[in-house]
Design a protein around this motif. Structure first.
Motif, PDB file in Angstrom:
ATOM      1  N   VAL A  10     -32.302  14.452  10.883  1.00 49.89           N
ATOM      2  CA  VAL A  10     -32.542  15.167   9.622  1.00 49.89           C
ATOM      3  C   VAL A  10     -31.366  16.091   9.312  1.00 49.89           C
ATOM      4  O   VAL A  10     -30.993  16.265   8.155  1.00 49.89           O
ATOM      5  CB  VAL A  10     -33.867  15.950   9.674  1.00 49.89           C
ATOM      6  CG1 VAL A  10     -34.165  16.593   8.329  1.00 49.89           C
ATOM      7  CG2 VAL A  10     -34.998  15.034  10.076  1.00 49.89           C
ATOM      8  N   LEU A  33     -37.499  12.504 -10.958  1.00 48.82           N
ATOM      9  CA  LEU A  33     -37.608  13.341  -9.760  1.00 48.82           C
ATOM     10  C   LEU A  33     -38.350  12.677  -8.600  1.00 48.82           C
ATOM     11  O   LEU A  33     -38.363  13.197  -7.492  1.00 48.82           O
ATOM     12  CB  LEU A  33     -38.254  14.681 -10.117  1.00 48.82           C
ATOM     13  CG  LEU A  33     -37.440  15.497 -11.136  1.00 48.82           C
ATOM     14  CD1 LEU A  33     -38.202  16.730 -11.561  1.00 48.82           C
ATOM     15  CD2 LEU A  33     -36.073  15.877 -10.574  1.00 48.82           C
ATOM     16  N   THR A  34     -38.981  11.527  -8.847  1.00 49.84           N
ATOM     17  CA  THR A  34     -39.627  10.844  -7.725  1.00 49.84           C
ATOM     18  C   THR A  34     -38.954   9.512  -7.429  1.00 49.84           C
ATOM     19  O   THR A  34     -39.468   8.704  -6.682  1.00 49.84           O
ATOM     20  CB  THR A  34     -41.121  10.594  -7.989  1.00 49.84           C
ATOM     21  OG1 THR A  34     -41.261   9.826  -9.184  1.00 49.84           O
ATOM     22  CG2 THR A  34     -41.880  11.894  -8.125  1.00 49.84           C
ATOM     23  N   PRO A  65     -36.002   7.608  -5.593  1.00 49.59           N
ATOM     24  CA  PRO A  65     -35.057   7.910  -4.519  1.00 49.59           C
ATOM     25  C   PRO A  65     -33.595   7.846  -4.974  1.00 49.59           C
ATOM     26  O   PRO A  65     -32.744   8.544  -4.441  1.00 49.59           O
ATOM     27  CB  PRO A  65     -35.318   6.829  -3.472  1.00 49.59           C
ATOM     28  CG  PRO A  65     -36.605   6.208  -3.831  1.00 49.59           C
ATOM     29  CD  PRO A  65     -36.884   6.488  -5.274  1.00 49.59           C
ATOM     30  N   GLY A  94     -37.753  16.123  -1.739  1.00 50.59           N
ATOM     31  CA  GLY A  94     -38.215  14.743  -1.859  1.00 50.59           C
ATOM     32  C   GLY A  94     -37.459  13.981  -2.916  1.00 50.59           C
ATOM     33  O   GLY A  94     -36.514  14.515  -3.487  1.00 50.59           O
ATOM     34  N   PRO A  95     -37.775  12.766  -3.225  1.00 50.99           N
ATOM     35  CA  PRO A  95     -38.808  11.967  -2.551  1.00 50.99           C
ATOM     36  C   PRO A  95     -38.330  11.443  -1.200  1.00 50.99           C
ATOM     37  O   PRO A  95     -37.159  11.107  -1.062  1.00 50.99           O
ATOM     38  CB  PRO A  95     -39.023  10.804  -3.531  1.00 50.99           C
ATOM     39  CG  PRO A  95     -37.730  10.674  -4.256  1.00 50.99           C
ATOM     40  CD  PRO A  95     -37.153  12.063  -4.336  1.00 50.99           C
ATOM     41  N   ALA A  96     -39.241  11.423  -0.282  1.00 50.19           N
ATOM     42  CA  ALA A  96     -38.971  10.941   1.072  1.00 50.19           C
ATOM     43  C   ALA A  96     -37.743  11.609   1.683  1.00 50.19           C
ATOM     44  O   ALA A  96     -36.954  10.982   2.381  1.00 50.19           O
ATOM     45  CB  ALA A  96     -38.827   9.417   1.085  1.00 50.19           C
ATOM     46  N   GLY A  97     -37.550  12.889   1.403  1.00 49.05           N
ATOM     47  CA  GLY A  97     -36.460  13.651   2.014  1.00 49.05           C
ATOM     48  C   GLY A  97     -35.080  13.344   1.468  1.00 49.05           C
ATOM     49  O   GLY A  97     -34.080  13.815   2.002  1.00 49.05           O
ATOM     50  N   ARG A  98     -35.015  12.584   0.348  1.00 47.95           N
ATOM     51  CA  ARG A  98     -33.711  12.145  -0.159  1.00 47.95           C
ATOM     52  C   ARG A  98     -32.873  13.245  -0.796  1.00 47.95           C
ATOM     53  O   ARG A  98     -31.682  13.055  -1.033  1.00 47.95           O
ATOM     54  CB  ARG A  98     -33.889  11.014  -1.184  1.00 47.95           C
ATOM     55  CG  ARG A  98     -34.503   9.757  -0.626  1.00 47.95           C
ATOM     56  CD  ARG A  98     -33.565   9.087   0.351  1.00 47.95           C
ATOM     57  NE  ARG A  98     -34.225   7.992   1.029  1.00 47.95           N
ATOM     58  CZ  ARG A  98     -34.158   6.722   0.641  1.00 47.95           C
ATOM     59  NH1 ARG A  98     -33.444   6.397  -0.398  1.00 47.95           N
ATOM     60  NH2 ARG A  98     -34.787   5.792   1.323  1.00 47.95           N
ATOM     61  N   ARG A 128     -33.092  16.541   0.389  1.00 46.69           N
ATOM     62  CA  ARG A 128     -33.050  17.712   1.271  1.00 46.69           C
ATOM     63  C   ARG A 128     -31.600  18.034   1.609  1.00 46.69           C
ATOM     64  O   ARG A 128     -30.880  17.203   2.144  1.00 46.69           O
ATOM     65  CB  ARG A 128     -33.833  17.470   2.547  1.00 46.69           C
ATOM     66  CG  ARG A 128     -33.744  18.682   3.481  1.00 46.69           C
ATOM     67  CD  ARG A 128     -34.346  18.437   4.833  1.00 46.69           C
ATOM     68  NE  ARG A 128     -35.784  18.598   4.802  1.00 46.69           N
ATOM     69  CZ  ARG A 128     -36.651  17.621   5.000  1.00 46.69           C
ATOM     70  NH1 ARG A 128     -36.217  16.405   5.232  1.00 46.69           N
ATOM     71  NH2 ARG A 128     -37.932  17.844   4.978  1.00 46.69           N
ATOM     72  N   TYR A 172     -33.278  26.725   6.023  1.00 39.75           N
ATOM     73  CA  TYR A 172     -34.409  27.566   5.631  1.00 39.75           C
ATOM     74  C   TYR A 172     -35.695  27.099   6.318  1.00 39.75           C
ATOM     75  O   TYR A 172     -36.440  27.899   6.890  1.00 39.75           O
ATOM     76  CB  TYR A 172     -34.553  27.529   4.108  1.00 39.75           C
ATOM     77  CG  TYR A 172     -35.838  28.132   3.603  1.00 39.75           C
ATOM     78  CD1 TYR A 172     -36.008  29.504   3.546  1.00 39.75           C
ATOM     79  CD2 TYR A 172     -36.886  27.313   3.202  1.00 39.75           C
ATOM     80  CE1 TYR A 172     -37.184  30.052   3.097  1.00 39.75           C
ATOM     81  CE2 TYR A 172     -38.072  27.854   2.748  1.00 39.75           C
ATOM     82  CZ  TYR A 172     -38.227  29.212   2.698  1.00 39.75           C
ATOM     83  OH  TYR A 172     -39.402  29.747   2.255  1.00 39.75           O
ATOM     84  N   GLU A 173     -35.938  25.795   6.271  1.00 36.11           N
ATOM     85  CA  GLU A 173     -37.154  25.252   6.884  1.00 36.11           C
ATOM     86  C   GLU A 173     -37.194  25.554   8.377  1.00 36.11           C
ATOM     87  O   GLU A 173     -38.203  26.014   8.914  1.00 36.11           O
ATOM     88  CB  GLU A 173     -37.231  23.732   6.685  1.00 36.11           C
ATOM     89  CG  GLU A 173     -37.603  23.311   5.279  1.00 36.11           C
ATOM     90  CD  GLU A 173     -37.523  21.807   5.067  1.00 36.11           C
ATOM     91  OE1 GLU A 173     -37.810  21.370   3.964  1.00 36.11           O
ATOM     92  OE2 GLU A 173     -37.154  21.075   6.018  1.00 36.11           O
ATOM     93  N   GLN A 174     -36.084  25.287   9.048  1.00 42.05           N
ATOM     94  CA  GLN A 174     -36.055  25.493  10.496  1.00 42.05           C
ATOM     95  C   GLN A 174     -36.214  26.969  10.862  1.00 42.05           C
ATOM     96  O   GLN A 174     -36.929  27.301  11.797  1.00 42.05           O
ATOM     97  CB  GLN A 174     -34.755  24.940  11.084  1.00 42.05           C
ATOM     98  CG  GLN A 174     -34.692  23.421  11.142  1.00 42.05           C
ATOM     99  CD  GLN A 174     -35.680  22.838  12.139  1.00 42.05           C
ATOM    100  OE1 GLN A 174     -36.101  23.489  13.084  1.00 42.05           O
ATOM    101  NE2 GLN A 174     -36.055  21.583  11.939  1.00 42.05           N
ATOM    102  N   ARG A 222     -39.681  28.539   8.324  1.00 43.36           N
ATOM    103  CA  ARG A 222     -40.942  27.820   8.352  1.00 43.36           C
ATOM    104  C   ARG A 222     -41.343  27.446   9.778  1.00 43.36           C
ATOM    105  O   ARG A 222     -42.498  27.519  10.143  1.00 43.36           O
ATOM    106  CB  ARG A 222     -40.849  26.546   7.503  1.00 43.36           C
ATOM    107  CG  ARG A 222     -40.906  26.806   6.029  1.00 43.36           C
ATOM    108  CD  ARG A 222     -42.335  26.861   5.539  1.00 43.36           C
ATOM    109  NE  ARG A 222     -42.398  27.208   4.127  1.00 43.36           N
ATOM    110  CZ  ARG A 222     -42.437  28.449   3.660  1.00 43.36           C
ATOM    111  NH1 ARG A 222     -42.385  29.464   4.498  1.00 43.36           N
ATOM    112  NH2 ARG A 222     -42.521  28.685   2.368  1.00 43.36           N
TER     113      ARG A 222
END
Lengths: 408, 295
Positions: free
Chosen positions: B65, B150-151, B153, B239-243, B245, B252-254, B257
């Motif tokens: 990731v 936006l959805t 990929p 998203g979508p499907a992490g494309r 990120r 930030y997430e790590q 979150r």
């Protein structure tokens, strides 16, 4: 003379301050919801002259970051709002005050059991939930009537099983020439919420009581992804964002809609939208289990405990939960049975149609690291929906990821 | 005597600098070195940090990731920076020329820059709505099938790029306008006397004399785009499907979150190094062009 006046004033203020326990509360509610919280806090203050609750509204996306850093810095608010799903992540790190000795037994026994259980971590009570917001099914009465989906009495047919939902949605879509039969957001709504609902209905568990860890059933995960994938390959659903899904339903372009109960603060006020709300359909032989999360109050841990302050804070959060019928105007379901069955709550529009959903709510498991699994679930769900991953590969990925997170 | 005076001046300079230096030390430098230390630790914010050496970096190496997020960030930079540089230059030329509605155009291009990120993102999210958004309606009008921007990929990242370019281009236009107005009119007059055509004036006067602005716009935009966070966070949440990120979102997430502050810090350090390279490059190029001008 002047100095004397100042001293007297200071003393007077000092005495006033001593008489009152001041409690700062962090919330992230805004708009229609926020107004309700503010009103409730005002009422509490009026009823409790010895306590003064001061609400500080933190921006929705910022609250947890601020709370985390405030706790780490030793200067958190006395009370904060927290989603139930986050409680284990904070409780497991010693960031919250255990509340067992502060909340009355009667109140605790009054809770919907599933929710009360999840407010605990390692056997101790760390949160006082004041609502639950499950995933429910919305249907458009006007469209269903136009599509001829009515019974002998002319009432619209409300699907009880997934097969019924799919066939009704397909029929309405084709007959009325619509883009979709069911509108829903593809990220959280499908990958996490609908997933948990369907997977639980299959008899799947996420938490293993014996080993006290996350554990998915590979076969049932696969079946759930196959079901999700089928919703899209059959053309009943299309990938879309939350806003698109809502606007389709609100503009009479989608006969069915998956969403949380929070939209009940808005949908009944929309002119030209004749809709109904009910529990999710169920797999034959299963109860209509559904995903749900809760808003709770927590008392963040401070370097030095002040029992008087904690007691005052606990008094407030217990009072708030008991008065949640007012808060339920925002659409959420109360979590105390006495409030759930009260006329004050059931008298609100359409609440009778979905109040029973409270019994079928499946909250996220009480484990550290669930949030990370949840984000992964959104991603995998989207990949399945977009045809970028097979249900088989997706199931393996999720099961492996859940294992890996726990090892970390 | 001269030496003495110089010394006195330096002392005075430091005195004036002192308040700033103290604040810089407290709010920037100390946290900076603390965070550098943190890249060698495992730390969940609440507990005590645990030393793990290069553990965070070995984790990064095998974290798919992380690599995907790094690539998405670079991809965003590749898609965003060239249009910003080229378009802002062209628009600045247009506004600087003798056309009508100049003032209107100048405001129209600059106004988006004054909007907050949430307003910009929500507006564009509405425009991108394939069923009710304006873009979808225009596409339908021309007989095209609307895209679920936006959805999708493939289209999600370009959609964020378009929003970003629209939002931030005004700032670069202003930089270019300032640069254009500094070029003395006499250069063009002289060139005209020598019989230079528009093409020659553009390539031998305008573009070379704007070298410092080009460098400034290019490098600041690269550095800004490497830090892309808000637009993605609001519009697609990765998203979508992490494309979509990006690295900032993953950091930030790590950190916030998933409570892996050390790991987040280590990734931020990598991003810092990348930006440092570009900042250094800018410095060198600026110095070079400044020297050139002195000659």
């Amino acid at each position: 003379m002047k100095r004397l006046l100042v001293v007297t004033l200071l003393l007077a203020f000092g005495l006033l301050a001593l008489a009152k326990t001041t409690i700062t509360v962090w919330t992230f509610f805004s708009g229609g919801e926020g107004f309700l919280v503010t009103e409730l806090i005002k009422r509490f203050n009026a009823e409790n002259p010895d306590i003064e609750v001061i609400e500080q509204i933190v921006e929705w996306g910022q609250l947890y970051n601020k709370l985390t850093t405030a706790i780490a810095a030793g200067d958190p608010p006395d009370v904060s709002v927290m989603h139930l799903v986050l409680v284990p992540d904070y409780a497991s790190r010693g960031a919250l005050t255990a509340l067992d000795n502060y909340i009355s037994k009667e109140t605790l026994q009054d809770y919907v059991p599933e929710i009360a259980a999840k407010a605990r971590y390692d056997g101790k009570l760390y949160a006082v939930p004041f609502d639950t917001h499950p995933l429910v099914l919305y249907y458009n009465k006007k469209l269903l009537k136009e599509a001829g989906l009515v019974d002998a009495k002319g009432e619209v047919l409300v699907p009880k099983t997934w097969d019924e939902l799919l066939s009704y949605a397909k029929q309405a879509k084709e007959k009325l020439g619509l883009e979709v039969g069911i509108s829903s957001e593809i990220g959280a709504m499908m990958g996490d919420r609908l997933f948990i609902a369907y997977y639980t209905q299959l008899g799947g568990q996420i938490y293993d009581e014996k080993t006290k860890t996350l554990k998915f059933d590979l076969e049932k995960v696969k079946k759930t992804y196959e079901f999700m994938s089928n919703l899209y390959t059959s053309g009943v659903m299309k990938p879309m964002t939350y806003d698109t899904a809502e606007s389709l339903f609100q503009n009479n372009q989608s006969p069915f809609h998956f969403n949380g109960v929070w939209v009940m603060a808005v949908y009944p006020t929309l002119e030209g939208l004749q809709f109904g709300v009910t529990n999710l359909p169920a797999i034959a032989g299963s109860k209509p289990y559904t995903w749900g999360d809760s808003h709770t109050w927590v008392i963040p841990k401070k370097p030095k405990d002040d029992p008087a302050k904690i007691a005052a804070a606990a008094k407030f959060i217990e009072w708030f939960a008991k008065n949640a019928a007012e808060w339920a105007k925002a659409g959420h379901l109360p979590v105390l049975k006495s409030v759930l069955n009260s006329e004050a709550f059931l008298g609100l529009p359409m609440r009778k149609d979905y109040a029973h959903v409270a019994e079928f709510v499946v909250p996220a498991p009480s484990v550290k690291g669930w949030l990370e699994v949840r984000i992964k679930m959104w991603e995998i769900g989207e990949a399945v929906i977009l045809g970028k991953m097979t249900p088989d590969a997706a199931a393996k990925e999720l099961v492996n990821f859940a294992k890996q997170v726990l090892e970390d | 005597m001269a030496v003495y005076r110089k010394k006195k001046h330096t002392l005075l300079a430091y005195l004036f600098f002192a308040p700033f230096l103290v604040l810089l030390l407290i709010f920037r430098l100390i946290p900076f070195f603390n965070s550098i230390r943190m890249i060698f630790y495992k730390w969940d914010i609440f507990g005590t940090p645990k030393y793990i050496g290069l553990g965070n970096f070995t984790r990064m190496m095998s974290d798919k990731v992380f690599w995907a997020s790094l690539w998405h960030t670079v991809y965003f930079v590749i898609l965003t920076v060239p249009p910003i540089v080229v378009l802002s230059f062209l628009i600045a030329l247009l506004i600087n020329s003798k056309i009508r509605f100049k003032d209107f155009l100048r405001s129209a291009f600059y106004l988006p820059y004054t909007l907050t990120i949430s307003v910009v993102c929500l507006t564009w999210t509405m425009l991108y709505n394939p069923y009710f958004g304006m873009i979808g309606k225009v596409m339908k009008f021309f007989g095209l099938k609307p895209i679920s921007w936006l959805t999708d990929p493939f289209w999600a990242m370009p959609a964020i790029v378009i929003t970003t370019v629209w939002w931030t281009i005004g700032f670069c236009i202003v930089l270019y306008l300032a640069g254009l107005q500094q070029i003395p009119a006499s250069y063009y007059e002289a060139a005209e006397l020598d019989g230079a055509n528009g093409f020659q004036k553009m390539f031998f006067i305008t573009i070379p004399l704007l070298k410092r602005v080009h460098v400034l716009v290019l490098v600041t935009q690269i550095i800004a785009s490497l830090q892309i966070f808000g637009q993605v966070y609001i519009m697609t949440a990765g998203g979508p499907a992490g494309r979509t990120r990006t690295l900032m979102q993953y950091i930030y997430e790590q950190g916030f979150r998933y409570f892996r502050m050390g790991y987040a810090q280590a990734m931020a350090f990598v991003l810092f190094l990348v930006m440092l390279v570009f900042a250094y490059l800018q410095l060198r190029l600026m110095i070079a062009s400044a020297k050139e001008e002195l000659v």
